[in-house]
Scaffold this motif. Structure first.
Motif, PDB file in Angstrom:
ATOM      1  N   VAL A 249      -7.070   7.462  53.250  1.00  0.00           N
ATOM      2  CA  VAL A 249      -7.467   7.653  54.646  1.00  0.00           C
ATOM      3  C   VAL A 249      -7.225   6.339  55.389  1.00  0.00           C
ATOM      4  CG1 VAL A 249      -9.335   8.227  56.243  1.00  0.00           C
ATOM      5  CG2 VAL A 249      -9.234   9.329  53.990  1.00  0.00           C
ATOM      6  N   PRO A 250      -6.197   6.278  56.267  1.00  0.00           N
ATOM      7  CA  PRO A 250      -5.936   5.039  57.011  1.00  0.00           C
ATOM      8  C   PRO A 250      -7.165   4.596  57.789  1.00  0.00           C
ATOM      9  CG  PRO A 250      -4.123   6.582  57.296  1.00  0.00           C
ATOM     10  CD  PRO A 250      -5.221   7.328  56.599  1.00  0.00           C
ATOM     11  N   GLY A 251      -7.491   3.309  57.705  1.00  0.00           N
ATOM     12  CA  GLY A 251      -8.660   2.783  58.390  1.00  0.00           C
ATOM     13  C   GLY A 251      -9.894   2.761  57.513  1.00  0.00           C
ATOM     14  N   GLN A 252      -9.813   3.433  56.354  1.00  0.00           N
ATOM     15  CA  GLN A 252     -10.949   3.427  55.422  1.00  0.00           C
ATOM     16  C   GLN A 252     -10.534   2.769  54.105  1.00  0.00           C
ATOM     17  OE1 GLN A 252     -12.949   7.256  55.164  1.00  0.00           O
ATOM     18  NE2 GLN A 252     -12.650   7.614  57.345  1.00  0.00           N
ATOM     19  N   GLY A 253      -9.713   3.457  53.333  1.00  0.00           N
ATOM     20  CA  GLY A 253      -9.261   2.856  52.065  1.00  0.00           C
ATOM     21  C   GLY A 253      -8.399   1.626  52.293  1.00  0.00           C
ATOM     22  N   ALA A 254      -7.513   1.689  53.251  1.00  0.00           N
ATOM     23  CA  ALA A 254      -6.649   0.555  53.591  1.00  0.00           C
ATOM     24  C   ALA A 254      -6.635   0.383  55.099  1.00  0.00           C
ATOM     25  CB  ALA A 254      -5.227   0.779  53.073  1.00  0.00           C
ATOM     26  N   LEU A 255      -6.523  -0.875  55.534  1.00  0.00           N
ATOM     27  CA  LEU A 255      -6.457  -1.190  56.962  1.00  0.00           C
ATOM     28  C   LEU A 255      -5.004  -1.424  57.346  1.00  0.00           C
ATOM     29  CD1 LEU A 255      -9.441  -3.710  57.275  1.00  0.00           C
ATOM     30  CD2 LEU A 255      -9.486  -1.206  57.436  1.00  0.00           C
ATOM     31  N   PHE A 256      -4.591  -0.825  58.454  1.00  0.00           N
ATOM     32  CA  PHE A 256      -3.199  -0.916  58.907  1.00  0.00           C
ATOM     33  C   PHE A 256      -3.111  -1.716  60.201  1.00  0.00           C
ATOM     34  CE2 PHE A 256      -3.202   2.560  56.030  1.00  0.00           C
ATOM     35  CZ  PHE A 256      -1.909   2.687  55.531  1.00  0.00           C
ATOM     36  N   GLY A 257      -2.091  -2.582  60.290  1.00  0.00           N
ATOM     37  CA  GLY A 257      -1.818  -3.332  61.509  1.00  0.00           C
ATOM     38  C   GLY A 257      -0.389  -3.099  61.954  1.00  0.00           C
ATOM     39  N   ALA A 258      -0.140  -3.166  63.264  1.00  0.00           N
ATOM     40  CA  ALA A 258       1.207  -2.929  63.789  1.00  0.00           C
ATOM     41  C   ALA A 258       1.390  -3.642  65.125  1.00  0.00           C
ATOM     42  CB  ALA A 258       1.466  -1.429  63.957  1.00  0.00           C
ATOM     43  N   ILE A 259       2.639  -3.705  65.549  1.00  0.00           N
ATOM     44  CA  ILE A 259       3.008  -4.261  66.852  1.00  0.00           C
ATOM     45  C   ILE A 259       3.712  -3.174  67.651  1.00  0.00           C
ATOM     46  CG2 ILE A 259       4.617  -5.878  67.990  1.00  0.00           C
ATOM     47  CD1 ILE A 259       3.980  -7.914  65.824  1.00  0.00           C
ATOM     48  N   ASN A 260       3.430  -3.118  68.944  1.00  0.00           N
ATOM     49  CA  ASN A 260       3.983  -2.188  69.962  1.00  0.00           C
ATOM     50  C   ASN A 260       2.858  -1.364  70.552  1.00  0.00           C
ATOM     51  OD1 ASN A 260       6.565  -3.042  69.506  1.00  0.00           O
ATOM     52  ND2 ASN A 260       7.283  -1.163  68.557  1.00  0.00           N
ATOM     53  N   ASN A 261       2.891  -1.202  71.880  1.00  0.00           N
ATOM     54  CA  ASN A 261       1.857  -0.363  72.478  1.00  0.00           C
ATOM     55  C   ASN A 261       2.434   0.953  72.988  1.00  0.00           C
ATOM     56  OD1 ASN A 261       2.136  -3.108  74.256  1.00  0.00           O
ATOM     57  ND2 ASN A 261       2.478  -1.287  75.517  1.00  0.00           N
ATOM     58  N   SER A 262       3.078   1.686  72.078  1.00  0.00           N
ATOM     59  CA  SER A 262       3.519   3.046  72.409  1.00  0.00           C
ATOM     60  C   SER A 262       2.273   3.920  72.556  1.00  0.00           C
ATOM     61  CB  SER A 262       4.406   3.604  71.284  1.00  0.00           C
ATOM     62  OG  SER A 262       3.643   3.738  70.086  1.00  0.00           O
ATOM     63  N   PRO A 263       2.357   5.021  73.314  1.00  0.00           N
ATOM     64  CA  PRO A 263       1.194   5.910  73.435  1.00  0.00           C
ATOM     65  C   PRO A 263       0.644   6.334  72.075  1.00  0.00           C
ATOM     66  CG  PRO A 263       2.858   6.515  75.053  1.00  0.00           C
ATOM     67  CD  PRO A 263       3.481   5.459  74.171  1.00  0.00           C
ATOM     68  N   ALA A 264       1.534   6.618  71.121  1.00  0.00           N
ATOM     69  CA  ALA A 264       1.081   7.051  69.786  1.00  0.00           C
ATOM     70  C   ALA A 264       0.315   5.933  69.075  1.00  0.00           C
ATOM     71  CB  ALA A 264       2.274   7.489  68.940  1.00  0.00           C
ATOM     72  N   ALA A 265       0.782   4.686  69.230  1.00  0.00           N
ATOM     73  CA  ALA A 265       0.100   3.562  68.590  1.00  0.00           C
ATOM     74  C   ALA A 265      -1.258   3.305  69.245  1.00  0.00           C
ATOM     75  CB  ALA A 265       0.970   2.307  68.665  1.00  0.00           C
ATOM     76  N   LEU A 266      -1.302   3.395  70.574  1.00  0.00           N
ATOM     77  CA  LEU A 266      -2.576   3.203  71.282  1.00  0.00           C
ATOM     78  C   LEU A 266      -3.585   4.273  70.875  1.00  0.00           C
ATOM     79  CD1 LEU A 266      -1.085   2.378  74.797  1.00  0.00           C
ATOM     80  CD2 LEU A 266      -2.293   0.756  73.313  1.00  0.00           C
ATOM     81  N   GLN A 267      -3.097   5.509  70.735  1.00  0.00           N
ATOM     82  CA  GLN A 267      -3.986   6.599  70.320  1.00  0.00           C
ATOM     83  C   GLN A 267      -4.464   6.401  68.883  1.00  0.00           C
ATOM     84  OE1 GLN A 267      -5.068   9.033  72.586  1.00  0.00           O
ATOM     85  NE2 GLN A 267      -6.559   9.217  70.932  1.00  0.00           N
ATOM     86  N   ALA A 268      -3.572   5.904  68.017  1.00  0.00           N
ATOM     87  CA  ALA A 268      -3.942   5.651  66.617  1.00  0.00           C
ATOM     88  C   ALA A 268      -5.016   4.564  66.528  1.00  0.00           C
ATOM     89  CB  ALA A 268      -2.711   5.242  65.811  1.00  0.00           C
ATOM     90  N   LEU A 269      -4.956   3.593  67.443  1.00  0.00           N
ATOM     91  CA  LEU A 269      -5.997   2.549  67.493  1.00  0.00           C
ATOM     92  C   LEU A 269      -7.331   3.168  67.924  1.00  0.00           C
ATOM     93  CD1 LEU A 269      -6.515  -0.597  67.286  1.00  0.00           C
ATOM     94  CD2 LEU A 269      -6.199  -0.637  69.770  1.00  0.00           C
ATOM     95  N   LEU A 270      -7.269   4.032  68.934  1.00  0.00           N
ATOM     96  CA  LEU A 270      -8.491   4.703  69.403  1.00  0.00           C
ATOM     97  C   LEU A 270      -9.075   5.603  68.319  1.00  0.00           C
ATOM     98  CD1 LEU A 270      -7.426   5.616  73.067  1.00  0.00           C
ATOM     99  CD2 LEU A 270      -9.004   3.811  72.347  1.00  0.00           C
ATOM    100  N   ASP A 271      -8.208   6.209  67.516  1.00  0.00           N
ATOM    101  CA  ASP A 271      -8.657   7.102  66.430  1.00  0.00           C
ATOM    102  C   ASP A 271      -9.055   6.329  65.173  1.00  0.00           C
ATOM    103  OD1 ASP A 271      -8.007   9.162  68.131  1.00  0.00           O
ATOM    104  OD2 ASP A 271      -6.069   9.602  67.171  1.00  0.00           O
ATOM    105  N   LYS A 272      -8.866   4.998  65.216  1.00  0.00           N
ATOM    106  CA  LYS A 272      -9.208   4.100  64.099  1.00  0.00           C
ATOM    107  C   LYS A 272      -8.330   4.295  62.868  1.00  0.00           C
ATOM    108  CE  LYS A 272     -13.856   3.371  65.788  1.00  0.00           C
ATOM    109  NZ  LYS A 272     -15.290   3.376  65.566  1.00  0.00           N
ATOM    110  N   ARG A 273      -7.192   4.947  63.038  1.00  0.00           N
ATOM    111  CA  ARG A 273      -6.215   4.989  61.947  1.00  0.00           C
ATOM    112  C   ARG A 273      -5.489   3.648  61.875  1.00  0.00           C
ATOM    113  NH1 ARG A 273      -2.130   8.642  63.009  1.00  0.00           N
ATOM    114  NH2 ARG A 273      -2.767   8.706  65.191  1.00  0.00           N
ATOM    115  N   LEU A 274      -5.177   3.070  63.047  1.00  0.00           N
ATOM    116  CA  LEU A 274      -4.708   1.695  63.117  1.00  0.00           C
ATOM    117  C   LEU A 274      -5.922   0.811  63.347  1.00  0.00           C
ATOM    118  CD1 LEU A 274      -1.461   1.467  65.326  1.00  0.00           C
ATOM    119  CD2 LEU A 274      -1.702   0.741  62.954  1.00  0.00           C
ATOM    120  N   SER A 275      -6.047  -0.233  62.557  1.00  0.00           N
ATOM    121  CA  SER A 275      -7.182  -1.146  62.719  1.00  0.00           C
ATOM    122  C   SER A 275      -6.839  -2.319  63.617  1.00  0.00           C
ATOM    123  CB  SER A 275      -7.637  -1.656  61.349  1.00  0.00           C
ATOM    124  OG  SER A 275      -8.076  -0.587  60.544  1.00  0.00           O
ATOM    125  N   VAL A 276      -5.561  -2.710  63.616  1.00  0.00           N
ATOM    126  CA  VAL A 276      -5.105  -3.855  64.413  1.00  0.00           C
ATOM    127  C   VAL A 276      -3.821  -3.479  65.139  1.00  0.00           C
ATOM    128  CG1 VAL A 276      -4.348  -6.271  64.353  1.00  0.00           C
ATOM    129  CG2 VAL A 276      -6.108  -5.480  62.749  1.00  0.00           C
TER     130      VAL A 276
END
Length: 361
Positions: A249-276
């Motif tokens: 489960v992204p954001g729980q078992g492992a923390l994910f970080g990425a660069i770029n503020n695409s709508p999908a990436a911003l939404q993934a941050l809000l959903d806590k799948r992306l941590s950084v």
């Protein structure tokens, strides 16, 4: 020099007074027309061009360096030359573009990846040899790579003495300066944290599919992975897919970080799948147009912080900012008044305020 009015003016809705000539700009976009980052990059440039009354054309090279060279040759040596050519030193194409530009009368401007130190040594003093190269705008890629890993480690929290944190890293293309700088920043953060073990670094070529295929193997090889550093969002999504398929489960078992503020990436941050998440550098092309507009109006851009400049655009995006950026993507012209950023008529103390904060107002 005669300024060619492109049909794209009509699509951008620029109103021209009779006899007025719009400065024509060609941007050689190194990405693909379906890549979220490069699409938003182009949209931001189009908003700037519309605002500033410039005639902008965009050509995509689909990440094939030969395409960039071919497009540059047609633009610089063909019958319909733009006034300005904006391009990226993707896959080290800049020296060849500079060579093709000699004697063309076209002014050049580099964004995102400028000349590397090795290229500058080979080229020699630029002002004499390439007077038409007006300048460059690049982001703080090294710092971006560093900040991402530092924040991932902070969020993970400390480990017991003798324990370690397993890290996987997905970089872009070996022959792209931005990937090299981001990786360098990641390694700088790594050197400060001996408790973090880099299990493997691979080159995902900026693509979701390649990173997915690599991650499927790597999660089997390193099942204890708890941090994933990705040089862009597309690769992060590919890695996340492989992680979910492996039962994580992204954001729980492992923390994910990425660069770029695409709508999908911003939404993934809000959903806590992306941590950084870091972003803001999709604006560079638009900021470059502000400077080219000023240059075209007779402004000495070097007096206002122009010419060659690195801008600290890559910064950590929190969830409040993510919501703001998502809303901004839906706003007309991104809600930016590009004219207000112009240095024309400004005092000598003025500096171009190109930043993520300028965007967030």
């Amino acid at each position: 020099m005669l300024k060619f009015l492109r049909g794209v003016i009509l699509t951008l809705g620029v109103l021209l007074v009779p006899g007025a000539q719009a400065a024509s700009v060609l941007f050689l976009n190194p990405g693909t027309p379906v890549e979220a980052f490069w699409v938003s990059y182009s949209q931001f440039m189009q908003a700037a061009a519309h605002d500033l009354g410039m005639d902008l054309r965009i050509q995509y090279s689909d990440r094939v360096s030969e395409n960039i060279i071919k497009q540059a040759r047609e633009a610089l040596q063909g019958p319909h030359r733009p006034d300005y050519l904006v391009f990226v030193n993707e896959q080290y194409v800049a020296p060849e573009v500079l060579r093709l530009a000699k004697g063309s009368g076209v002014k050049l401007f580099m964004v995102n990846n400028a000349l590397t130190p090795d290229q500058m040594k080979l080229i020699g003093p630029r002002a004499d040899k390439y007077p038409d190269l007006l300048g460059s705008l690049v982001p703080n890629d090294e710092e971006g790579g560093y900040l991402m890993l530092k924040e991932l480690i902070r969020l993970h929290g400390p480990v017991a003495p003798g324990q370690s944190i397993d890290l996987l890293a997905f970089s872009g293309l070996k022959i792209t300066p931005s990937a090299q700088f981001r990786e360098k920043g990641m390694r700088r953060a790594l050197a400060e944290h001996p408790e973090v073990r880099l299990r493997q670094l691979v080159y995902g070529g900026w693509t979701r599919q390649r990173a997915y295929e690599q991650a499927r193997l790597l999660f089997k090889r390193y099942p204890q992975t708890s941090l994933v550093w990705s040089a862009n969002d597309e690769m992060a999504f590919g890695v996340m897919q492989a992680y979910v398929e492996a039962g994580g489960v992204p954001g729980q078992g492992a923390l994910f970080g990425a660069i770029n503020n695409s709508p999908a990436a911003l939404q993934a941050l809000l959903d806590k799948r992306l941590s950084v998440l870091l972003g803001g550098h999709f604006t560079l092309g638009g900021w470059a147009l502000v400077q080219l507009h000023d240059y075209d109006e007779g402004v000495d851009i070097s007096q206002y912080g122009g010419r060659d400049r690195q801008i600290p655009l890559l910064q950590l995006i929190d969830r409040t900012q993510a919501r703001r950026l998502l809303a901004m993507g839906d706003a007309q012209g991104f809600g930016v008044d590009f004219h207000k950023l112009s240095a024309k008529g400004r005092p000598a103390t003025y500096r171009y305020p190109f930043s993520l904060q300028t965007l967030m107002h």
